[in-house]
Design an enzyme around this catalytic site. Structure first.
Site, PDB file in Angstrom:
ATOM      1  N   LYS A   9      74.873  -1.977  19.426  1.00  0.00           N
ATOM      2  CA  LYS A   9      75.664  -0.775  19.713  1.00  0.00           C
ATOM      3  C   LYS A   9      75.553  -0.492  21.200  1.00  0.00           C
ATOM      4  CE  LYS A   9      74.365   3.558  18.336  1.00  0.00           C
ATOM      5  NZ  LYS A   9      74.134   4.222  19.645  1.00  0.00           N
ATOM      6  N   SER A  64      67.114   6.194  20.685  1.00  0.00           N
ATOM      7  CA  SER A  64      66.448   7.485  20.482  1.00  0.00           C
ATOM      8  C   SER A  64      64.959   7.284  20.227  1.00  0.00           C
ATOM      9  CB  SER A  64      67.085   8.238  19.309  1.00  0.00           C
ATOM     10  OG  SER A  64      67.138   7.400  18.169  1.00  0.00           O
ATOM     11  N   GLU A 106      79.725  10.889  18.368  1.00  0.00           N
ATOM     12  CA  GLU A 106      78.609  11.852  18.377  1.00  0.00           C
ATOM     13  C   GLU A 106      79.011  13.144  19.070  1.00  0.00           C
ATOM     14  OE1 GLU A 106      74.866  10.422  19.943  1.00  0.00           O
ATOM     15  OE2 GLU A 106      73.963  12.428  19.838  1.00  0.00           O
TER      16      GLU A 106
HETATM   17  O1  KIV Z   1      69.928   6.221  19.479  1.00  0.00           O
HETATM   18  C1  KIV Z   1      70.314   6.707  18.402  1.00  0.00           C
HETATM   19  O2  KIV Z   1      69.524   7.033  17.518  1.00  0.00           O
HETATM   20  C2  KIV Z   1      71.743   6.887  18.220  1.00  0.00           C
HETATM   21  C3  KIV Z   1      72.190   7.693  17.054  1.00  0.00           C
HETATM   22  C4  KIV Z   1      71.866   9.106  17.261  1.00  0.00           C
HETATM   23  C5  KIV Z   1      73.619   7.478  16.743  1.00  0.00           C
HETATM   24  O3  KIV Z   1      72.499   6.402  18.986  1.00  0.00           O
END
Ligand code: KIV
Length: 290
Positions: free
Chosen positions: A136, A68, A205
């Site tokens: 992640k 993000s 999410e």
């Molecule tokens: O990229 C991000 O900030 C995320 C969160 C919103 C979980 O994946």
């Protein structure tokens, strides 16, 4: 928990140096869910810079260097243009700025989907070059083999299912998922698949609350919600959303600050002082000692 940084005044910005302390670990995070229940919910926030990490770290269990950052700090239209090098630079900064939380770095779009081998090459760079504890990646059942490949080779993987922003073109937008029976069943299947594949935790999410509850009950690993349910094993928000950096507050965000107003107001007062020569004053200029 209080901040235990000591200030190194030799540097121009008095960068705080973390007091030596044992960092939380991925197994410790996993152990917080016992017999399907997490007594004390896990706290996760995004962080992209060292200073932000220093401020958030004492209050969190995990810091997520989320892709993000593409939108939040680079002004990109989506997370798709974010590169591995960007994630590594910010991941290393967040590790340098934290001492307590487990740091997880997002794998950016295009760095892992082609094969488990491609994912290993990218994830191993992330861990080696940032010092983060895990990665992640977005995707459910389709990513199960990759999650197994990475976890069996020493790379802790947090999965990300439900609304997966890197798939915005396929999903057609950022709306909540799991409204139809078919989509509901698919997302529950994704949760089970990534948990069996070896993910140590998962972000869920933008799903219907009831679906988030079903997933939380269905898997043994911690489920971290965002736009999901208060019953999840933990919660994550983009720090800038939570701090009130943006005018628009999405439904799933609760604002705990008013940073946009604070920054605009400070900039306006600074500009007025410069224009009226009220800044700098005698306190902010160098004069020979008498
Ligand atoms: O990229 C991000 O900030 C995320 C969160 C919103 C979980 O994946």
């Amino acid at each position: 928990m209080s901040t235990t940084f000591t200030i190194d005044t030799a540097t121009s910005r008095a960068t705080p140096t973390p007091a030596p302390m044992k960092r939380l670990t991925v197994p410790a995070i996993q152990r917080r869910k016992v017999d399907g229940r997490t007594a004390e919910p896990l706290v996760m926030l995004t962080a992209y810079t060292a200073r932000q990490a220093q401020l958030l770290d004492p209050h969190c269990d995990m810091l997520l260097v989320g892709d993000s950052l593409g939108q939040v700090i680079y002004g990109l239209p989506s997370t798709l243009p974010v590169t591995l090098d960007m994630m590594i630079a910010h991941g290393a900064a967040v590790v340098r700025g934290s001492y307590h939380s487990v740091v997880i770095v997002d794998m950016p779009f295009g760095s892992y989907e082609a094969s488990p081998q491609q994912a290993f090459a990218s994830a191993s760079r992330i861990l080696a070059e940032t010092g983060a504890a895990g990665v992640k990646l977005e995707g459910g059942e389709a990513m199960a083999d990759t999650i197994t490949f990475l976890s069996q080779r020493g790379i802790p993987v947090m999965a990300h299912i439900g609304l997966t922003p890197q798939a915005v073109n396929a999903l057609g937008g950022y709306g909540a998922r799991g409204k139809s029976e078919a989509e509901h069943a698919k997302i529950v299947g994704d949760a089970r698949a990534v948990a069996s594949a070896g993910a140590f935790a998962m972000v869920v999410e933008g799903v219907m609350e009831e679906l988030a509850d079903i997933i939380t009950d269905a898997v043994a690993v911690p489920v971290i919600g965002i736009g999901a349910s208060a019953r999840c094993d933990g919660q994550v928000l983009v720090a800038e959303d939570m701090l009130g950096m943006f005018e628009r507050t999405p439904r799933f965000v609760k604002r705990y600050g008013a940073m946009a107003e604070t920054i605009s107001d400070a900039a306006a007062r600074y500009a007025a002082d410069v224009r009226s020569r009220a800044f700098p004053t005698a306190d902010q200029v160098y004069r020979p000692k008498k």
